[in-house]
Design a protein around this motif. Structure first.
Motif, PDB file in Angstrom:
ATOM      1  N   GLU A   7       0.858  -1.183   0.000  1.00  0.00           N
ATOM      2  CA  GLU A   7       0.000   0.000   0.000  1.00  0.00           C
ATOM      3  C   GLU A   7       0.892   1.229   0.000  1.00  0.00           C
ATOM      4  OE1 GLU A   7      -1.218   0.888   4.513  1.00  0.00           O
ATOM      5  OE2 GLU A   7      -1.937  -1.042   3.784  1.00  0.00           O
ATOM      6  N   LYS A  35       1.802  -4.458   5.487  1.00  0.00           N
ATOM      7  CA  LYS A  35       1.981  -3.306   4.608  1.00  0.00           C
ATOM      8  C   LYS A  35       3.061  -3.561   3.562  1.00  0.00           C
ATOM      9  CE  LYS A  35       0.524   0.052   8.080  1.00  0.00           C
ATOM     10  NZ  LYS A  35      -0.545   0.769   7.436  1.00  0.00           N
ATOM     11  N   ARG A  57      -8.813  -3.438  -2.904  1.00  0.00           N
ATOM     12  CA  ARG A  57      -8.947  -3.262  -1.459  1.00  0.00           C
ATOM     13  C   ARG A  57      -8.492  -1.867  -1.037  1.00  0.00           C
ATOM     14  NH1 ARG A  57      -5.232  -6.771   1.764  1.00  0.00           N
ATOM     15  NH2 ARG A  57      -6.031  -8.358   0.375  1.00  0.00           N
ATOM     16  N   ASN A  58      -7.412  -1.388  -1.641  1.00  0.00           N
ATOM     17  CA  ASN A  58      -6.908  -0.051  -1.334  1.00  0.00           C
ATOM     18  C   ASN A  58      -7.915   1.022  -1.768  1.00  0.00           C
ATOM     19  OD1 ASN A  58      -4.991   1.911  -0.484  1.00  0.00           O
ATOM     20  ND2 ASN A  58      -4.412   2.190  -2.622  1.00  0.00           N
ATOM     21  N   GLU A  60     -11.146   0.640  -2.022  1.00  0.00           N
ATOM     22  CA  GLU A  60     -12.287   0.542  -1.112  1.00  0.00           C
ATOM     23  C   GLU A  60     -11.993   1.254   0.207  1.00  0.00           C
ATOM     24  OE1 GLU A  60     -14.420  -2.969   1.428  1.00  0.00           O
ATOM     25  OE2 GLU A  60     -13.803  -3.448  -0.623  1.00  0.00           O
ATOM     26  N   ARG A  61     -10.795   1.030   0.763  1.00  0.00           N
ATOM     27  CA  ARG A  61     -10.405   1.714   2.005  1.00  0.00           C
ATOM     28  C   ARG A  61     -10.357   3.222   1.811  1.00  0.00           C
ATOM     29  NH1 ARG A  61      -5.199  -1.694   3.522  1.00  0.00           N
ATOM     30  NH2 ARG A  61      -6.185  -3.658   4.079  1.00  0.00           N
ATOM     31  N   LYS A  62      -9.879   3.634   0.650  1.00  0.00           N
ATOM     32  CA  LYS A  62      -9.777   5.073   0.373  1.00  0.00           C
ATOM     33  C   LYS A  62     -11.164   5.702   0.285  1.00  0.00           C
ATOM     34  CE  LYS A  62      -7.957   8.421  -2.894  1.00  0.00           C
ATOM     35  NZ  LYS A  62      -7.255   8.625  -4.167  1.00  0.00           N
ATOM     36  N   SER A  63     -12.119   5.016  -0.354  1.00  0.00           N
ATOM     37  CA  SER A  63     -13.475   5.576  -0.470  1.00  0.00           C
ATOM     38  C   SER A  63     -14.158   5.632   0.897  1.00  0.00           C
ATOM     39  CB  SER A  63     -14.312   4.782  -1.470  1.00  0.00           C
ATOM     40  OG  SER A  63     -14.522   3.472  -1.006  1.00  0.00           O
ATOM     41  N   GLU A  64     -13.919   4.620   1.747  1.00  0.00           N
ATOM     42  CA  GLU A  64     -14.464   4.644   3.107  1.00  0.00           C
ATOM     43  C   GLU A  64     -13.871   5.816   3.892  1.00  0.00           C
ATOM     44  OE1 GLU A  64     -13.577   0.867   4.846  1.00  0.00           O
ATOM     45  OE2 GLU A  64     -15.034  -0.207   3.607  1.00  0.00           O
ATOM     46  N   ALA A  65     -12.575   6.020   3.746  1.00  0.00           N
ATOM     47  CA  ALA A  65     -11.912   7.126   4.440  1.00  0.00           C
ATOM     48  C   ALA A  65     -12.434   8.472   3.954  1.00  0.00           C
ATOM     49  CB  ALA A  65     -10.396   7.040   4.242  1.00  0.00           C
ATOM     50  N   GLN A 113      -3.608   7.394  14.076  1.00  0.00           N
ATOM     51  CA  GLN A 113      -4.043   8.203  12.942  1.00  0.00           C
ATOM     52  C   GLN A 113      -4.047   9.688  13.282  1.00  0.00           C
ATOM     53  OE1 GLN A 113      -7.802   5.980  12.430  1.00  0.00           O
ATOM     54  NE2 GLN A 113      -7.185   5.732  10.295  1.00  0.00           N
ATOM     55  N   HIS A 133      -6.375   7.708   5.816  1.00  0.00           N
ATOM     56  CA  HIS A 133      -5.850   6.779   4.817  1.00  0.00           C
ATOM     57  C   HIS A 133      -4.548   7.410   4.334  1.00  0.00           C
ATOM     58  CE1 HIS A 133      -5.568   4.999   0.723  1.00  0.00           C
ATOM     59  NE2 HIS A 133      -6.102   3.945   1.309  1.00  0.00           N
TER      60      HIS A 133
END
Length: 193
Positions: A7, A35, A57-58, A60-65, A113, A133
């Motif tokens: 990532e 990572k 997957r990356n 998807e995580r970015k859109s959630e963030a 974070q 993210h």
């Protein structure tokens, strides 16, 4: 040690890059958290085979963030802490405290974070950066005050640590030249004359 990044990692590289890092950083952080992979032929082939899944997957995580960022960006949170008259807090507000404050408001943010170079030790309005993210970063405002009423006064722009706020006196009245007049004679000298 050379590793393949799974990532994007700030100040290190993008997904799929082979980078050289210190052995301890790779063994204690990158490899256990998934990572990165050790850079060898078997892992390079494995990465290329799984690249599409990792990118999905990356993304998807970015859109959630980003959805969390839209709700959280620019929000202000009031933190009530004990402090002295000058605004120096008896404790401090650390990254863990910020994460707990956000959790109380319904946002799940890990303390790693929250970017605080040093804990907040004075009352006032502080800007805190949160990394949701690797590519999504927001800023929230912490209004640290001794009470909710003081927090409202700070929002209006009032300085609660000034001499006027503390002592009820204008700052100019507290200058040394207003206490001592070098041209004035001492009362004892006047009596002798």
């Amino acid at each position: 040690m050379e590793v393949i990044l799974l990532e994007r990692i700030a100040k290190l590289g993008q997904m799929g890059e082979t980078v050289k890092v210190r052995d301890g950083y790779a063994r204690n952080y990158l490899l256990p958290l998934g990572k990165a992979l050790r850079a060898n032929e078997g892992n390079k082939k494995r990465f290329e085979a799984d690249r599409a899944v990792l990118e999905a997957r990356n993304l998807e995580r970015k859109s959630e963030a980003q959805t969390v960022a839209e709700k959280l960006d620019g929000k202000s949170f009031i933190v009530v802490r004990a402090a002295g008259e000058t605004g120096q807090m008896y404790g401090s507000v650390a990254a863990r405290d910020v994460a707990e404050i956000l959790a109380a408001e319904g946002f799940t943010i890990a303390r790693n974070q929250v970017e605080l170079n040093q804990p907040i030790k004075t009352i006032g309005i502080h800007q805190v950066t949160i990394h949701l993210h690797a590519e999504v970063e927001i800023t929230v405002e912490l209004n640290v005050a001794r009470s909710a009423e003081e927090a409202e006064r700070q929002l209006k722009g009032e300085d609660l640590t000034s001499a006027e706020a503390i002592y009820g006196v204008d700052e100019d009245a507290l200058k040394p030249e207003n206490f001592f007049d070098p041209d004035a004679q001492d009362e004892d000298e006047e009596e002798e004359a």
